[in-house]
Scaffold this motif. Structure first.
Motif, PDB file in Angstrom:
ATOM      1  N   PHE A 184       0.869  -1.167   0.000  1.00  0.00           N
ATOM      2  CA  PHE A 184       0.000   0.000   0.000  1.00  0.00           C
ATOM      3  C   PHE A 184       0.916   1.231   0.000  1.00  0.00           C
ATOM      4  N   ALA A 185       0.853   2.020  -1.054  1.00  0.00           N
ATOM      5  CA  ALA A 185       1.754   3.168  -1.173  1.00  0.00           C
ATOM      6  C   ALA A 185       1.350   4.281  -0.210  1.00  0.00           C
ATOM      7  N   ALA A 186       2.298   5.130   0.133  1.00  0.00           N
ATOM      8  CA  ALA A 186       1.996   6.314   0.937  1.00  0.00           C
ATOM      9  C   ALA A 186       0.917   7.135   0.238  1.00  0.00           C
ATOM     10  N   GLY A 187      -0.032   7.642   1.013  1.00  0.00           N
ATOM     11  CA  GLY A 187      -1.156   8.388   0.454  1.00  0.00           C
ATOM     12  C   GLY A 187      -2.352   7.523   0.123  1.00  0.00           C
ATOM     13  N   HIS A 188      -2.172   6.202   0.032  1.00  0.00           N
ATOM     14  CA  HIS A 188      -3.290   5.275  -0.169  1.00  0.00           C
ATOM     15  C   HIS A 188      -3.932   4.973   1.186  1.00  0.00           C
ATOM     16  N   ARG A 189      -5.108   4.344   1.133  1.00  0.00           N
ATOM     17  CA  ARG A 189      -5.795   3.944   2.357  1.00  0.00           C
ATOM     18  C   ARG A 189      -6.095   2.448   2.308  1.00  0.00           C
ATOM     19  N   VAL A 190      -6.140   1.837   3.473  1.00  0.00           N
ATOM     20  CA  VAL A 190      -6.529   0.433   3.600  1.00  0.00           C
ATOM     21  C   VAL A 190      -8.026   0.388   3.883  1.00  0.00           C
ATOM     22  N   ALA A 191      -8.758  -0.402   3.127  1.00  0.00           N
ATOM     23  CA  ALA A 191     -10.204  -0.542   3.329  1.00  0.00           C
ATOM     24  C   ALA A 191     -10.533  -1.996   3.655  1.00  0.00           C
ATOM     25  N   VAL A 192     -11.476  -2.183   4.565  1.00  0.00           N
ATOM     26  CA  VAL A 192     -11.991  -3.510   4.904  1.00  0.00           C
ATOM     27  C   VAL A 192     -13.493  -3.509   4.670  1.00  0.00           C
ATOM     28  N   GLN A 193     -13.930  -4.342   3.723  1.00  0.00           N
ATOM     29  CA  GLN A 193     -15.364  -4.519   3.462  1.00  0.00           C
ATOM     30  C   GLN A 193     -15.912  -5.647   4.328  1.00  0.00           C
ATOM     31  N   VAL A 194     -17.157  -5.481   4.751  1.00  0.00           N
ATOM     32  CA  VAL A 194     -17.881  -6.561   5.418  1.00  0.00           C
ATOM     33  C   VAL A 194     -19.236  -6.696   4.731  1.00  0.00           C
ATOM     34  N   SER A 195     -19.564  -7.905   4.320  1.00  0.00           N
ATOM     35  CA  SER A 195     -20.877  -8.196   3.745  1.00  0.00           C
ATOM     36  C   SER A 195     -21.232  -9.630   4.109  1.00  0.00           C
ATOM     37  N   SER A 196     -22.291 -10.162   3.525  1.00  0.00           N
ATOM     38  CA  SER A 196     -22.718 -11.524   3.869  1.00  0.00           C
ATOM     39  C   SER A 196     -22.881 -12.409   2.645  1.00  0.00           C
ATOM     40  N   GLY A 197     -22.096 -12.128   1.604  1.00  0.00           N
ATOM     41  CA  GLY A 197     -22.165 -12.998   0.446  1.00  0.00           C
ATOM     42  C   GLY A 197     -21.286 -12.529  -0.682  1.00  0.00           C
ATOM     43  N   ALA A 198     -21.018 -13.441  -1.609  1.00  0.00           N
ATOM     44  CA  ALA A 198     -20.287 -13.160  -2.845  1.00  0.00           C
ATOM     45  C   ALA A 198     -20.777 -14.189  -3.864  1.00  0.00           C
ATOM     46  N   HIS A 199     -22.009 -13.997  -4.310  1.00  0.00           N
ATOM     47  CA  HIS A 199     -22.692 -14.961  -5.179  1.00  0.00           C
ATOM     48  C   HIS A 199     -22.388 -14.645  -6.645  1.00  0.00           C
ATOM     49  N   PRO A 200     -22.099 -15.653  -7.494  1.00  0.00           N
ATOM     50  CA  PRO A 200     -22.167 -17.095  -7.247  1.00  0.00           C
ATOM     51  C   PRO A 200     -20.824 -17.743  -6.904  1.00  0.00           C
ATOM     52  N   ARG A 201     -19.821 -16.930  -6.637  1.00  0.00           N
ATOM     53  CA  ARG A 201     -18.559 -17.555  -6.211  1.00  0.00           C
ATOM     54  C   ARG A 201     -18.825 -18.478  -5.035  1.00  0.00           C
ATOM     55  N   TYR A 202     -19.577 -17.992  -4.065  1.00  0.00           N
ATOM     56  CA  TYR A 202     -20.081 -18.830  -2.984  1.00  0.00           C
ATOM     57  C   TYR A 202     -21.601 -18.820  -3.057  1.00  0.00           C
ATOM     58  N   ALA A 203     -22.204 -19.979  -2.863  1.00  0.00           N
ATOM     59  CA  ALA A 203     -23.660 -20.058  -2.906  1.00  0.00           C
ATOM     60  C   ALA A 203     -24.267 -19.174  -1.830  1.00  0.00           C
ATOM     61  N   ARG A 204     -25.370 -18.527  -2.162  1.00  0.00           N
ATOM     62  CA  ARG A 204     -26.068 -17.697  -1.178  1.00  0.00           C
ATOM     63  C   ARG A 204     -26.458 -18.524   0.044  1.00  0.00           C
ATOM     64  N   ASN A 205     -26.472 -17.890   1.184  1.00  0.00           N
ATOM     65  CA  ASN A 205     -26.936 -18.544   2.405  1.00  0.00           C
ATOM     66  C   ASN A 205     -28.430 -18.245   2.549  1.00  0.00           C
ATOM     67  N   PRO A 206     -29.303 -19.270   2.439  1.00  0.00           N
ATOM     68  CA  PRO A 206     -30.744 -19.000   2.554  1.00  0.00           C
ATOM     69  C   PRO A 206     -31.151 -18.447   3.913  1.00  0.00           C
ATOM     70  N   GLY A 207     -30.349 -18.713   4.952  1.00  0.00           N
ATOM     71  CA  GLY A 207     -30.608 -18.143   6.262  1.00  0.00           C
ATOM     72  C   GLY A 207     -31.377 -19.028   7.215  1.00  0.00           C
ATOM     73  N   THR A 208     -31.904 -20.149   6.742  1.00  0.00           N
ATOM     74  CA  THR A 208     -32.762 -20.982   7.590  1.00  0.00           C
ATOM     75  C   THR A 208     -31.988 -21.998   8.412  1.00  0.00           C
ATOM     76  N   GLY A 209     -30.725 -22.272   8.046  1.00  0.00           N
ATOM     77  CA  GLY A 209     -29.958 -23.304   8.725  1.00  0.00           C
ATOM     78  C   GLY A 209     -30.280 -24.709   8.256  1.00  0.00           C
ATOM     79  N   GLU A 210     -31.093 -24.850   7.213  1.00  0.00           N
ATOM     80  CA  GLU A 210     -31.426 -26.170   6.664  1.00  0.00           C
ATOM     81  C   GLU A 210     -30.243 -26.705   5.845  1.00  0.00           C
ATOM     82  N   PRO A 211     -30.241 -28.000   5.541  1.00  0.00           N
ATOM     83  CA  PRO A 211     -29.187 -28.534   4.673  1.00  0.00           C
ATOM     84  C   PRO A 211     -29.127 -27.769   3.351  1.00  0.00           C
ATOM     85  N   ALA A 212     -27.919 -27.415   2.943  1.00  0.00           N
ATOM     86  CA  ALA A 212     -27.752 -26.601   1.732  1.00  0.00           C
ATOM     87  C   ALA A 212     -28.277 -27.322   0.490  1.00  0.00           C
TER      88      ALA A 212
END
Length: 566
Positions: free
Chosen positions: A500-528
């Motif tokens: 990371f060069a001087a003058g740049h910033r470090v960013a951290v994203q938080v989310s709950s998915g990256a579809h379709p790289r990872y299958a969506r989480n339906p949220g119910t806790g049932e077998p996928a």
């Protein structure tokens, strides 16, 4: 007419060859050798032989592949042209070999039988090496450790492995999240190999796969293969049905535990954007801990790394070990520093002089070493409109950094940014986020990404990671909620070597998915495999001063030899 055209084309290619770039040896090929397995099934192989005496003798190279024997993936022609005898074998149930293809499950027994058979052949040169990438690398791990331990006389004398790992379970279910894009995409590719005609397969592989894109959105997951292929695919059904990596289906095909038993020299190559990167570097660490550090190259490419020097470096590696050729590397590790566009020679990975620095997530959106007092950050996740995947490790042709600036304005993505850096900062290793998290859904995912924010506003991806809680496969490792209903989740991110060069910033994203790289989480806790009901989730990140959410960044302050820029 077609045969005449081929002969003329071959003559023209030979006439245009530059003698300065010609390999040292002409090559002959013996097709369709039949290799008997212990259960009587015969696997088909092609043998590539250099013409004329090779002094000193070089190893016989064994390549085992489920993708056919004639493509460029095996590099058989190039290796034989350098003086290596090369056997390219089609895995069980592929390329005309007998039996049924069961990904991963038969590679150890078939590989061991093949190595014993090779050692008995009159053309075997006395030493045997293995070579290949991706699945072709897995077939090497499947035999090497066990044979070094139980049958050293027939074990490989050297391994050359590229973009691969010793256990495909963790890449299929990554910290509880199903790797839909890679799993269904690869299943589609292998199913297409059954389509009659190479021309049909080639056309289908080149054009955008509309049916595959539509299948990514199908629920339940167990119907995705039928949606894209028109019928169930056996192994895909097994993958989605086995969420827990501790069950017998996955443990019988894992060879991670036997990696430290490998006594042969090992060369590893991978890329910062490869889908297997974290696990390949952990296999590297296993060998280092066992006192047998391998040679390692990590470059700025993904799974299909056309820029990778794997072929050339493997040839040099094998000739150094078996023909007394001079060393071509001043240090065992060569790694590309992204953000600086430089190669570095290092004594080890991570490089000496690396230490974790703790940066905290603040409710104001600040990323800073200071500890916040309190606060909560909230966002929603709707599995019917899942947060899309953007960049990241890929099996595709153009992986690498992607601008996240528009993505970060989504309401289902929250971002924490550092102030502009006063001096350059180098990330070298595997960051780990520790987030105090609460969800209204029975099951939820945490997806974390680090970005390099440029002064012009571009937010370029560096590395990321995911973790699921409340899933069938995570039950044994899920932390218990505290009195407020929060859980503290550790999320390991992809390894990185980034400036990371001087003058740049470090960013951290938080989310709950990256579809379709990872299958969506339906949220119910049932077998996928069978879940069809979806639940909108309200997510919370706690900034309580006693248990603050944070990310530990491995920061390198050491020095190394700079080799060359890209």
């Amino acid at each position: 007419m077609t045969n005449l055209r081929r002969r003329l084309s071959g003559r023209l290619r030979r006439a245009r060859r530059d003698p300065a770039t010609e390999p040292p040896y002409a090559v002959t090929v013996r097709r369709r050798l039949r290799v008997p397995m212990d259960d009587g099934v015969e696997l088909i192989a092609d043998l590539y032989l250099p013409v004329g005496p090779v002094e000193p003798p070089l190893p016989t190279i064994v390549v085992r592949s489920p993708y056919g024997r004639h493509g460029s993936l095996t590099h058989a022609q190039a290796l034989a042209g350098e003086g290596f005898t090369v056997l390219v074998q089609s895995c069980r149930g592929t390329g005309g070999s007998g039996g049924r293809f069961r990904p991963q499950l038969d590679e150890q027994r078939d590989g061991m039988a093949t190595h014993r058979w090779v050692r008995r052949q009159p053309w075997c040169t006395g030493t045997v090496a293995t070579y290949g990438e991706s699945y072709l690398g897995y077939t090497q791990w499947a035999v090497a450790g066990r044979m070094c331990r139980e049958d050293p006389a027939n074990a490989p004398d050297a391994l050359c492995l590229n973009v691969t790992m010793a256990d495909f379970g963790p890449i299929t279910w990554t910290n509880g999240a199903f790797s839909l894009g890679g799993s269904l995409g690869w299943s589609r590719l292998m199913d297409l190999r059954g389509v009659r005609g190479a021309l049909v397969r080639a056309r289908l592989a080149r054009r955008p796969d509309r049916k595959l894109a539509e299948a990514f959105d199908v629920l339940p997951l167990s119907r995705g293969d039928t949606a894209v292929a028109g019928h169930p695919i056996r192994w895909y059904q097994d993958w989605v049905a086995h969420e827990a990596l501790t069950d017998d289906y996955w443990t019988q095909q894992s060879h991670t535990a036997s990696v430290p038993d490998v006594t042969a020299p090992v060369y590893l190559a991978t890329g910062w954007y490869d889908i297997f990167l974290p696990w390949q570097l952990r296999n590297y660490a296993q060998l280092v801990a066992a006192g047998r550090p391998p040679r390692l190259t990590v470059g700025p490419w993904g799974h299909r790394g056309e820029q990778s020097p794997f072929l050339a470096e493997s040839i040099a590696f094998l000739k150094e070990h078996f023909a007394g050729a001079p060393a071509t590397r001043p240090a065992p590790v060569r790694a590309f520093l992204t953000g600086a566009e430089q190669w570095h020679d290092l004594p080890a990975w991570p490089p000496p002089g690396t230490a974790a620095q703790r940066w905290h997530l603040h409710p104001s959106g600040l990323l800073d070493p200071a500890v916040p007092d309190a606060g909560v950050t909230r966002y929603s996740y709707d599995p019917d409109r899942p947060t899309p995947a953007l960049g990241g490790p890929s099996m595709g042709p153009n992986p690498g950094p992607v601008d996240n600036s528009a993505h970060e304005r989504r309401p289902d993505v929250v971002v924490f940014r550092s102030p502009p850096l006063e001096h350059a900062v180098v990330l070298a290793g595997e960051p780990i986020a520790r987030v105090r998290f609460r969800s209204t859904a029975a099951s939820a995912d945490l997806f974390i990404r680090i970005c390099d924010v440029h002064p012009d506003g571009r937010s370029m991806s560096v590395c990321d990671g995911i973790r699921r809680i409340g899933g069938i496969g995570t039950a044994a490792t899920d932390p218990r909620p505290d009195e407020d209903g929060f859980v503290t989740l550790d999320v390991p991110l992809w390894p990185a070597f980034h400036r990371f060069a001087a003058g740049h910033r470090v960013a951290v994203q938080v989310s709950s998915g990256a579809h379709p790289r990872y299958a969506r989480n339906p949220g119910t806790g049932e077998p996928a495999a069978t879940a069809t009901t979806t639940v909108r989730a309200e997510q919370e990140i706690s900034h309580d001063g006693a248990h603050p959410s944070r990310i530990d960044l491995p920061i390198w302050t050491g020095t190394a030899t700079t080799r060359r820029s890209r």
